[in-house]
Design a protein around this motif. Structure first.
Motif, PDB file in Angstrom:
ATOM      1  N   SER A  58       0.870  -1.176   0.000  1.00 53.97           N
ATOM      2  CA  SER A  58       0.000   0.000   0.000  1.00 53.97           C
ATOM      3  C   SER A  58       0.899   1.215   0.000  1.00 53.97           C
ATOM      4  O   SER A  58       1.743   1.387   0.864  1.00 53.97           O
ATOM      5  CB  SER A  58      -0.916   0.011   1.228  1.00 53.97           C
ATOM      6  N   GLY A  79      -3.688   3.271  -5.761  1.00 53.10           N
ATOM      7  CA  GLY A  79      -4.317   2.306  -4.875  1.00 53.10           C
ATOM      8  C   GLY A  79      -5.803   2.487  -4.708  1.00 53.10           C
ATOM      9  O   GLY A  79      -6.489   1.545  -4.359  1.00 53.10           O
ATOM     10  N   LEU A  89      -7.342   2.270   2.458  1.00 50.57           N
ATOM     11  CA  LEU A  89      -6.219   1.741   1.685  1.00 50.57           C
ATOM     12  C   LEU A  89      -5.454   0.686   2.475  1.00 50.57           C
ATOM     13  O   LEU A  89      -5.232  -0.435   1.999  1.00 50.57           O
ATOM     14  CB  LEU A  89      -5.301   2.913   1.315  1.00 50.57           C
ATOM     15  N   VAL A  90      -5.063   1.039   3.694  1.00 50.96           N
ATOM     16  CA  VAL A  90      -4.277   0.101   4.499  1.00 50.96           C
ATOM     17  C   VAL A  90      -5.150  -1.090   4.902  1.00 50.96           C
ATOM     18  O   VAL A  90      -4.703  -2.233   4.895  1.00 50.96           O
ATOM     19  CB  VAL A  90      -3.696   0.814   5.737  1.00 50.96           C
ATOM     20  N   GLU A 135      -5.311  -3.779   2.248  1.00 50.39           N
ATOM     21  CA  GLU A 135      -4.096  -4.587   2.127  1.00 50.39           C
ATOM     22  C   GLU A 135      -4.008  -5.591   3.263  1.00 50.39           C
ATOM     23  O   GLU A 135      -3.644  -6.743   3.059  1.00 50.39           O
ATOM     24  CB  GLU A 135      -2.858  -3.692   2.122  1.00 50.39           C
ATOM     25  N   THR A 147       4.143  -0.901   3.421  1.00 50.86           N
ATOM     26  CA  THR A 147       3.353   0.331   3.397  1.00 50.86           C
ATOM     27  C   THR A 147       4.313   1.500   3.268  1.00 50.86           C
ATOM     28  O   THR A 147       5.381   1.504   3.873  1.00 50.86           O
ATOM     29  CB  THR A 147       2.531   0.552   4.682  1.00 50.86           C
ATOM     30  N   THR A 177      -3.521   3.902 -10.104  1.00 50.02           N
ATOM     31  CA  THR A 177      -4.132   2.868  -9.273  1.00 50.02           C
ATOM     32  C   THR A 177      -4.276   1.587 -10.077  1.00 50.02           C
ATOM     33  O   THR A 177      -4.031   0.495  -9.573  1.00 50.02           O
ATOM     34  CB  THR A 177      -5.503   3.357  -8.779  1.00 50.02           C
TER      35      THR A 177
END
Lengths: 510, 364
Positions: free
Chosen positions: A343, A353, A416-417, A420, A430, B238
């Motif tokens: 990420s 992402g 986002l995190v 993942e 990350t 992305t």
């Protein structure tokens, strides 16, 4: 009328639809002072400053500049009142030179007098201690140079009230130091500087007073000398906080990733990574430090299969109870399938992402949508996943379908995190996971990473804040100009040591 | 300091956060009503009729007989098919301005079969051949700029636009080479004409248009391809991080976009014009760009807008036919211009709110 007050805000209220961004804010800024504006994400700092710089017009309340009532209808009005704002996202024309950007939009005759402009730019630089080349094109500038240019731009227009929106979020410690010395010079010259920031130690270092906003409301203004980081943080979030990052001892450490002689060359033929070798272990957090643009991005992207690597590079991945796998030459999807997750939080938070116009559900399936039916999308699993990420990480969103670009920065990063982590990776990379986040959210992210570490995941954490790296990580790899400058034990290393490694290969031993 | 400085500006613009669906519909309906009103006023000015006469003529010109109704639907459907074809490309931020060329390319591919084998092959064989080659022809016409965009990062807007002119010149060349067309206009062959359905010669056009709308809706909203298109269109970086191949998706989508436009070309050759000419489709390839944009790529809105444009066109034509001494057929284009002006203009009021002095910026 007190002549020392440069800006006086009285009862400023601003609403966006049903959301109240600022409610009855009353505060002032003195001449010749640095005022830090502190608040969590969504507390209305940027909105408030945008009203000063003419981007928004307040719904209610009054603004007084130098003791006179002012109506700031446009950025032009703001300039005329001597207010200049340096935004988080720079507003520069890439193909123009520094000088051309400075004079852009200024009134004048048909002909540009760039020579005069350059003279004036040089004198501004000398006065405040900037370093800039008026003939340099913006596209070849570093982030710090662009920021310098933005500041020169507003000074050139005669601003004496400067607003800096999170100016250090993208700077290295050295660049931050340089910026601060410029700010001090400007303060000595009698300018008023408002600085929006999340970093408490910077507030302590640079500001004279701190104004605190919470959920759109003005809380208080403190003299910096009477405050400390803890009282500031508590005033900001409105509750007691413990400012310690947890660092459990690594347990059951196993080698997961073995990088050997990894080299990359950029599209322009410039080497970005040279012979990088290191091991990453499951059950530990490996920090990666370095001045921005020293190969951090290329390193992570190489492991994720997104970068073309030079011949001779090798990345061996050792899964639990399986055969070792060479990752070089595998596609990004194959690497993901093996359990290596990345990420990367870019400067705009969305670009790598996430898809801004899509909701959480659609973003959740970004990397897994290929599974199942060959033709049609399945939204059930991603929806469940989105729901659990929302609950587990406390993502604040009106609905799972709300475009993520409408969420605040912290929530975007949690999405986002969270995605993942939800893949249950065995290597979690990350980059800049807490970029621009407020304290509470940052700690939530550190906790998440620690949880992964306890589960035996090899966590690779690329960070900007050396203090955090030293507190969170087990080992720190320092990159310098695309090479490994040193790998240190984070429990015993000092900030100075890391700083030396960042600027010189081999660091203190060289 | 001047006194006015301290006053709130008389007018200012505030960006709307969200627009309620009801409001969006109301604003658009108002725009359509205003557009129709201006079209009417325009006709009152250029003819001697009263405003009621003008509207009566426009309505009767469209709905008077089954022939006029069929013309109305046929034109709406052709516009719709092309707009539907453009939608996936636009959604992918691939600015395909070459629909006209793709229609012509499809038409040429279809006409080739008709010209050479129209007397030798039965309908059951030649129509599918024409259909498929038209789709491939249109697809290739869009594929070429797509390949250059991905491989050499050329600007697809200019490239697709230029491809239109290549198609136009090719058609001129073919009309001369196939001299019978040049001389007579129509390619008259035993087979190769789209059969009627329920006694209506246009029925298959309606069926194809309806299928195109439904299939494209499903493709864009329910399939993995559609998802990839959205990701690439919105966030190319992305997409790269997610391992979506930009090359594959852009090439594939451009081909599909061109293919649907090519099918429109097939319909012009097999059901409407029975020949090829550089004016085939009457510039719908460009009008469709605006239809697709106005509808925000939503096939249902595209259907409505296509019908409205077709109505303005057939209605204007009726008024021109009643005033042939003073008016010219290009009047229809002026009216479509008026219509698009209002439709595009209303988007501004959907995105921004005008706040008067003393007003509150609390838009819904």
């Amino acid at each position: 009328m007190n002549n020392e007050i440069a800006v006086k805000l009285t009862g400023i209220t601003k609403r966006f639809g049903t959301v109240t961004a600022n409610s009855g804010v009353t505060m002032d800024v003195r001449r010749g002072e640095v005022l830090a504006l502190l608040g969590e994400n969504g507390s209305g700092k940027t909105t408030l400053m945008n009203m000063l710089s003419g981007i928004y017009f307040p719904d209610e309340g009054e603004i007084e500049i130098n003791g006179k009532k002012a109506s700031i209808r446009s950025p032009k009005d703001a300039f005329e009142l001597g207010i200049g704002m340096i935004h988080q996202h720079f507003k520069l024309v890439d193909v123009f030179t520094a000088a051309e950007n400075v004079v852009l939009g200024l009134p004048g005759g048909m002909l540009l007098n760039l020579r005069e402009a350059k003279e004036k730019i040089r004198s501004i630089c000398e006065k405040y201690g900037f370093e800039t080349d008026p003939d340099k094109k913006v596209y070849s500038m570093s982030v710090s140079e662009k920021q310098t240019l933005e500041i020169i731009k507003v000074l050139y227009r005669g601003a004496d009230i400067l607003i800096l929106d999170e100016p250090t979020a993208v700077l290295t410690p050295q660049e931050t130091e340089r910026l601060f010395s410029v700010i001090r010079n400007m303060r000595a010259d009698g300018k008023s500087i408002i600085i929006i920031t999340h970093k408490l130690h910077e507030v302590m270092e640079i500001s004279d007073r701190v104004a605190i906003l919470r959920r759109g409301e003005y809380i208080t203004t403190l003299e910096t000398k009477d405050a400390d980081e803890k009282t500031l943080a508590e005033a900001m979030v409105g509750e007691k906080l413990a400012l310690n990052i947890d660092r459990p001892q690594p347990e059951g450490v196993v080698k997961r990733l073995s990088v050997k002689d990894l080299s990359c060359v950029s599209a322009d033929g410039v080497p970005t990574l040279c012979g990088v070798s290191f091991d990453a272990y499951g059950g530990e957090i490996l920090g990666i430090a370095g001045i921005s643009g020293c190969g951090q991005k290329e390193l992570l992207e190489s492991i994720a299969g997104l970068q073309k690597t030079e011949p001779g590079s090798s990345i061996i991945y050792s899964p639990d109870g399986g055969e070792d796998e060479e990752l070089v030459g595998k596609s990004p999807r194959e690497i993901r399938a093996l359990g290596v997750a990345l990420s990367f939080v870019p400067e705009d938070r969305l670009g790598m992402g996430l898809v801004g116009s899509m909701g959480m559900t659609d973003n959740m399936m970004l990397k897994s949508y290929g599974e199942g039916s060959p033709v049609f999308l399945h939204k059930k699993e991603p929806q469940d996943l989105a729901e659990s990420v929302r609950e587990d990480l406390g993502v604040v969103t009106p609905s799972l379908a709300t475009p993520v670009r409408r969420l605040s920065g912290g929530n975007v990063q949690k999405v986002l995190v969270g995605r993942e982590i939800a893949e249950a990776p065995s290597v979690l990379m990350t980059a800049y996971a807490v970029r621009g986040l407020d304290i509470n959210t940052s700690y939530a992210i550190y906790d998440l990473l620690n949880e992964q570490k306890k589960k035996g995941v090899a966590v690779i954490y690329v960070g900007e804040d050396i203090d955090v790296l030293l507190e969170l990580c087990d080992r720190i790899l320092v990159l310098c100009g695309g090479k490994v400058s040193g790998i240190v034990d984070a429990r015993s290393a000092t900030k100075e040591e890391i700083g030396l490694y960042m600027t010189k290969i081999g660091g203190p031993n060289a | 300091m001047k006194n006015e400085k301290t006053r709130e500006p008389l007018l200012r613009l505030a960006k709307r956060d969200t627009v309620s669906p009801a409001r969006a519909v109301a604003v658009r309906a108002a725009a359509i009503a205003l557009a129709l009103l201006f079209c009417g006023i325009f006709f009152v000015c250029v003819t001697d009729s009263s405003i009621t006469d003008v509207y009566a003529a426009m309505i009767s010109g469209t709905f008077r007989s089954s022939i006029t109704v069929n013309t109305f639907f046929k034109e709406a459907c052709m516009l719709l098919i092309i707009a539907v074809g453009l939608a996936p490309a636009f959604k992918m931020s691939f600015w395909n301005i070459g629909a006209q060329g793709q229609v012509l390319a499809g038409g040429m591919a279809a006409a080739m079969w008709l010209f050479y084998l129209g007397n030798d092959l039965p309908n059951a064989v030649i129509l599918p051949l024409m259909f498929v080659s038209a789709a491939v022809g249109g697809g290739i016409w869009a594929l070429i700029p797509a390949v250059f965009r991905v491989k050499f990062t050329t600007n697809e807007t200019l490239f697709t636009l230029m491809m239109n002119y290549i198609a136009i010149q090719l058609i001129k060349f073919l009309r001369i080479t196939w001299s019978p067309i040049h001389a007579l206009g129509m390619i008259s062959r035993k087979s190769g004409t789209l059969p009627s359905l329920f006694g209506n010669a246009n029925a298959l056009i309606y069926v194809i248009a309806a299928l195109a709308v439904i299939l494209m809706y499903v493709y864009m909203n329910k399939t993995k391809h559609g998802y990839e298109i959205s990701v690439i269109g919105e966030a190319p970086n992305t997409a790269r991080y997610a391992g979506i191949s930009e090359f594959r998706v852009i090439i594939r989508t451009a081909f599909i976009s061109g293919a649907v436009c090519g099918i429109a070309g097939f319909l012009y050759v097999s059901a409407i014009d029975h020949t090829i000419s550089e004016t085939m489709g009457g510039g719908y390839g460009f009008t469709a760009v605006i239809v697709a944009w106005l509808a925000k790529f939503n096939p249902i809105f595209m259907t409505l807008i296509s019908m409205l444009i077709s109505f303005v066109r057939t209605g204007s034509r009726e008024i021109v036919s009643r005033n042939t001494t003073t008016l010219d057929s290009s009047i229809a284009n002026i009216n479509i211009g008026i219509f698009l002006f209002f439709m595009l203009g209303c988007e501004f009021f959907l995105n921004y709110k005008v706040v008067f002095r003393g007003g509150k910026e609390t838009g819904k």
